[in-house]
Design a protein around this motif. Structure first.
Motif, PDB file in Angstrom:
ATOM      1  N   ASP A   1       0.837  -1.206   0.000  1.00 41.29           N
ATOM      2  CA  ASP A   1       0.000   0.000   0.000  1.00 41.29           C
ATOM      3  C   ASP A   1       0.870   1.255   0.000  1.00 41.29           C
ATOM      4  N   THR A   2       1.908   1.256   0.808  1.00 39.87           N
ATOM      5  CA  THR A   2       2.816   2.406   0.867  1.00 39.87           C
ATOM      6  C   THR A   2       3.539   2.591  -0.463  1.00 39.87           C
ATOM      7  N   LEU A   3       3.964   1.490  -1.066  1.00 43.70           N
ATOM      8  CA  LEU A   3       4.658   1.556  -2.355  1.00 43.70           C
ATOM      9  C   LEU A   3       3.794   2.256  -3.402  1.00 43.70           C
ATOM     10  N   GLU A   4       2.500   1.972  -3.401  1.00 47.83           N
ATOM     11  CA  GLU A   4       1.592   2.591  -4.376  1.00 47.83           C
ATOM     12  C   GLU A   4       1.522   4.109  -4.222  1.00 47.83           C
ATOM     13  N   HIS A   5       1.834   4.616  -3.035  1.00 46.38           N
ATOM     14  CA  HIS A   5       1.748   6.049  -2.787  1.00 46.38           C
ATOM     15  C   HIS A   5       3.087   6.770  -2.943  1.00 46.38           C
ATOM     16  N   LEU A   6       4.152   6.025  -3.215  1.00 43.83           N
ATOM     17  CA  LEU A   6       5.451   6.650  -3.459  1.00 43.83           C
ATOM     18  C   LEU A   6       5.499   7.226  -4.867  1.00 43.83           C
ATOM     19  N   GLY A   7       6.297   8.256  -5.034  1.00 43.38           N
ATOM     20  CA  GLY A   7       6.520   8.807  -6.366  1.00 43.38           C
ATOM     21  C   GLY A   7       7.544   7.967  -7.108  1.00 43.38           C
ATOM     22  N   PRO A   8       7.620   8.111  -8.423  1.00 42.85           N
ATOM     23  CA  PRO A   8       8.607   7.353  -9.204  1.00 42.85           C
ATOM     24  C   PRO A   8      10.030   7.584  -8.688  1.00 42.85           C
ATOM     25  N   GLY A   9      10.743   6.493  -8.420  1.00 42.70           N
ATOM     26  CA  GLY A   9      12.112   6.567  -7.938  1.00 42.70           C
ATOM     27  C   GLY A   9      12.258   6.793  -6.442  1.00 42.70           C
ATOM     28  N   ASP A  10      11.150   7.042  -5.727  1.00 44.61           N
ATOM     29  CA  ASP A  10      11.224   7.262  -4.278  1.00 44.61           C
ATOM     30  C   ASP A  10      11.552   5.961  -3.558  1.00 44.61           C
ATOM     31  N   VAL A  11      12.145   6.110  -2.362  1.00 40.16           N
ATOM     32  CA  VAL A  11      12.584   4.968  -1.569  1.00 40.16           C
ATOM     33  C   VAL A  11      11.877   4.971  -0.218  1.00 40.16           C
ATOM     34  N   MET A  12      11.492   3.787   0.225  1.00 39.05           N
ATOM     35  CA  MET A  12      10.929   3.610   1.560  1.00 39.05           C
ATOM     36  C   MET A  12      11.781   2.600   2.314  1.00 39.05           C
ATOM     37  N   GLN A  13      11.752   2.670   3.650  1.00 45.14           N
ATOM     38  CA  GLN A  13      12.399   1.661   4.477  1.00 45.14           C
ATOM     39  C   GLN A  13      11.326   0.980   5.304  1.00 45.14           C
ATOM     40  N   ALA A  14      11.384  -0.345   5.355  1.00 42.59           N
ATOM     41  CA  ALA A  14      10.463  -1.124   6.184  1.00 42.59           C
ATOM     42  C   ALA A  14      11.290  -2.069   7.035  1.00 42.59           C
ATOM     43  N   ILE A  15      10.809  -2.306   8.251  1.00 42.67           N
ATOM     44  CA  ILE A  15      11.459  -3.260   9.144  1.00 42.67           C
ATOM     45  C   ILE A  15      10.438  -4.349   9.465  1.00 42.67           C
ATOM     46  N   ASN A  16      10.822  -5.584   9.217  1.00 48.36           N
ATOM     47  CA  ASN A  16       9.967  -6.732   9.510  1.00 48.36           C
ATOM     48  C   ASN A  16      10.673  -7.641  10.504  1.00 48.36           C
ATOM     49  N   GLU A  17       9.895  -8.457  11.205  1.00 46.40           N
ATOM     50  CA  GLU A  17      10.497  -9.454  12.092  1.00 46.40           C
ATOM     51  C   GLU A  17      11.078 -10.614  11.301  1.00 46.40           C
ATOM     52  N   ARG A  18      10.391 -10.981  10.207  1.00 43.32           N
ATOM     53  CA  ARG A  18      10.784 -12.145   9.407  1.00 43.32           C
ATOM     54  C   ARG A  18      11.081 -11.714   7.975  1.00 43.32           C
ATOM     55  N   ASP A  19      11.842 -12.553   7.288  1.00 42.22           N
ATOM     56  CA  ASP A  19      12.126 -12.322   5.878  1.00 42.22           C
ATOM     57  C   ASP A  19      10.814 -12.429   5.103  1.00 42.22           C
TER      58      ASP A  19
END
Length: 173
Positions: A122-140
């Motif tokens: 969902d967050t990826l869909e709201h990013l602009g072209p080329g924008d970067v997000m960081q996510a932290i998960n417990e598991r791969d």
């Protein structure tokens, strides 16, 4: 329709307890006899698994059983199996290429499947072209990789003691 009895794998209890059943699912797929279907029982519709097993030549049909339970029949012999390279393996040029700093941060620790995957997509869909997000998960998030590949996103994965850190860049196109 196949006359071979499907192998049934119920991963609902494992999912309810916060487990990651992908290794068991893939082991079950390897154990299937020639042309034998896999009947999977899960607590959510395993959308990312469709791509994973689709790459291995399986088609699927899903049925919602109510109260969050799903039954999915994976049948071998899909007409158009696809071979894909893993998204989490950066291409040789990725290490040299500079990415912009992430502008969005998501901490998915403490969340059960499929919520981390859904939040990231969902967050990826709201990013602009080329924008970067960081996510932290417990598991791969192994189910996430084919979904990112299908969307043309790039990913860098850093597995640490306190979680799996993901840098995800939306396609510039």
């Amino acid at each position: 329709m196949s006359s071979i009895e499907p192998l049934t794998l119920d991963v609902r209890e494992e999912l309810r307890n916060g487990g990651e059943p992908l290794p068991r699912i893939m082991a079950a797929v390897r154990e299937l006899k020639d042309r034998q279907p896999l009947r999977l029982l899960a607590t959510f519709e395993p959308l990312p698994l469709y791509a994973v097993l689709g790459h291995k030549g399986y088609s699927h049909s899903a049925k919602h059983l109510g109260e969050g339970d799903w039954e999915v029949l994976f049948s071998p012999g899909a007409e158009h199996g696809v071979t894909a390279s893993p998204v989490n393996s950066p291409s040789p040029g990725d290490d040299r290429e500079e990415w912009p700093a992430p502008g969005t941060f998501i901490d998915n620790r403490g969340l059960g499947p499929p919520e981390p995957l859904m939040r990231i997509l969902d967050t990826l869909e709201h990013l602009g072209p080329g924008d970067v997000m960081q996510a932290i998960n417990e598991r791969d998030p192994v189910f996430l990789y084919p979904e990112l590949e299908a969307r043309g996103a790039s990913i860098r994965v850093d597995k640490r003691d306190d979680g799996v850190y993901l840098l995800i860049r939306r396609s510039a196109a």
